[in-house]
Scaffold this active site. Structure first.
Site, PDB file in Angstrom:
ATOM      1  N   GLU A 202       1.029  -1.167   0.018  1.00  0.00           N
ATOM      2  CA  GLU A 202       0.058   0.060  -0.010  1.00  0.00           C
ATOM      3  C   GLU A 202       1.008   1.212  -0.274  1.00  0.00           C
ATOM      4  O   GLU A 202       0.939   2.044   1.011  1.00  0.00           O
ATOM      5  CB  GLU A 202      -1.039  -0.030   1.375  1.00  0.00           C
ATOM      6  CG  GLU A 202      -2.135   1.093   1.196  1.00  0.00           C
ATOM      7  CD  GLU A 202      -2.652   1.333   2.538  1.00  0.00           C
ATOM      8  OE1 GLU A 202      -2.965   0.416   2.902  1.00  0.00           O
ATOM      9  OE2 GLU A 202      -2.964   2.271   2.928  1.00  0.00           O
TER      10      GLU A 202
ATOM     11  N   HIS B 217       2.134   4.758  -1.903  1.00  0.00           N
ATOM     12  CA  HIS B 217       1.234   5.635  -2.611  1.00  0.00           C
ATOM     13  C   HIS B 217       2.295   6.605  -3.427  1.00  0.00           C
ATOM     14  O   HIS B 217       3.345   6.756  -2.889  1.00  0.00           O
ATOM     15  CB  HIS B 217       0.440   6.635  -1.689  1.00  0.00           C
ATOM     16  CG  HIS B 217      -0.500   5.535  -1.052  1.00  0.00           C
ATOM     17  ND1 HIS B 217      -1.365   4.960  -1.558  1.00  0.00           N
ATOM     18  CD2 HIS B 217      -0.733   5.323   0.275  1.00  0.00           C
ATOM     19  CE1 HIS B 217      -2.398   4.198  -0.898  1.00  0.00           C
ATOM     20  NE2 HIS B 217      -1.792   4.500   0.256  1.00  0.00           N
TER      21      HIS B 217
ATOM     22  N   ASP C  58       2.253   2.064   3.883  1.00  0.00           N
ATOM     23  CA  ASP C  58       1.331   3.008   3.631  1.00  0.00           C
ATOM     24  C   ASP C  58       2.384   4.378   3.552  1.00  0.00           C
ATOM     25  O   ASP C  58       1.977   5.757   4.021  1.00  0.00           O
ATOM     26  CB  ASP C  58       0.333   3.400   4.791  1.00  0.00           C
ATOM     27  CG  ASP C  58      -0.902   4.172   4.498  1.00  0.00           C
ATOM     28  OD1 ASP C  58      -0.918   4.564   3.191  1.00  0.00           O
ATOM     29  OD2 ASP C  58      -1.787   4.409   5.130  1.00  0.00           O
TER      30      ASP C  58
HETATM   31 ZN    ZN Z   1      -2.804   4.215   2.207  1.00  0.00          ZN
END
Ligand code: ZN
Length: 319
Positions: A13, A15, A282
């Protein structure tokens, strides 16, 4: 010395920001500090160096929230441009990057076709969908063509949080939103919104028709902790029968994104099984380095750590 598991680490995940799409987010992304925006915009040497320093071998790149889920006009054409540019980024470092497609959910049939194009022609590993699409939960049947295509292509759909519905913000959070803007985002609001979507997908009957695979970040958005009670409540008399626990466990995998907690992970292992848990950071909303260092020291055996680090990702994403 680098602290990481003694196996390849694939992070799911992670980005980035496409300049054309990110420019449309004005006002949506007010809590993202400039140094994080700079990291979202970088997909070159600085990002790769940061991965090296943390011991992350591969990032599966996805656009940051809300991606295309709040865009209607021109979304189909924009999706093609965004995904083509992501394919070019992956091509700059094909052993270090993979891609999740951005989908124009405004037009579900076109989104299904774009998913197929991205998987079959661009080599993407699946797609990421961010929260509500045009203010609507995507368990609605109009979105099922996307889920049918993901099933046919045998790729997962990653359900990422985005801002709660404005009516929910107004009813639940508005008195605290000014002093605690992240409350309605990563601290709580995202969790409620995304867990609600996953529950709705199970109840929608989708899995009676389609064997679609979904991924939830943030250790399953709290659902592994709650699954016993949800299952118990839905089994009380007077309701439509649903095997909630079985359906959730069969169709959802979870990642460690932004949630490096030993007790929470061990609970997830007990509820979901080790084969359903995949590593993620993340990035850049979380720093890379704490992730692999945490995974290296969690109280699991090396075989289980290897599954989380990359073994499960290799199987689910066919890498
Ligand atoms: Zn995220």
């Amino acid at each position: 010395m680098l602290k990481k598991p003694n196996v390849p680490v694939i992070a799911l995940e992670e980005h980035y920001a496409d300049p054309e799409l990110y420019a449309l987010f004005t006002g949506l992304d007010a809590t993202t500090p400039p140094h994080v925006v700079a990291k979202l915009e970088d997909t070159g040497a600085a990002r790769l160096n940061d991965m090296d320093a943390a011991g992350i071998d591969v990032q599966v790149l996805s656009h940051s929230a809300p991606s295309l889920q709040k865009i209607s006009t021109g979304a189909v054409e924009l999706a093609r441009r965004v995904n083509d540019r992501l394919a070019q980024i992956v091509a700059t470092a094909p052993t270090r990057y993979a891609g999740f497609a951005a989908l124009p959910t405004h037009d579900p049939a076109a989104a299904a076709d774009e998913l197929a194009r991205c998987v079959e022609q661009l080599g993407f590993k699946g797609a990421m969908i961010h929260g509500l699409a045009e203010g609507q939960f995507i368990d609605d049947r109009r979105y099922w063509p996307i889920f049918a295509r993901a099933e046919a292509l045998d790729v997962p759909l990653y359900l990422h949080p985005s801002m709660p519905h404005p009516a929910v913000i107004d009813a639940y959070y508005k008195e605290y939103a000014k002093d605690f803007p992240v409350l309605l985002r990563a601290a709580w609001g995202y969790t409620v919104e995304t867990a609600t979507l996953a529950i709705r997908l199970v109840l929608s009957g989708l899995f009676e028709q389609h064997n679609t695979k979904f991924i939830l970040g943030h250790l399953g958005e709290g659902l592994p902790f709650l699954i016993w009670r949800i299952n118990n409540g839905l089994a009380r008399p007077g309701q439509k029968p649903v095997e909630f626990r079985d359906l959730f466990s069969a169709h959802f995998s979870i990642t460690t994104s932004g949630f490096f907690s030993d007790p929470a992970l061990l609970l997830c292992v007990q509820e979901m099984g080790i084969d359903r848990i995949l590593f993620a950071v993340d990035y850049p909303f979380e720093a890379n380095a704490p992730g692999p260092a945490w995974l290296a020291r969690v109280p699991l055996c090396d075989e289980d750590k290897a599954k989380i680090a990359s073994g499960n990702a290799k199987r689910l994403l066919r890498m």
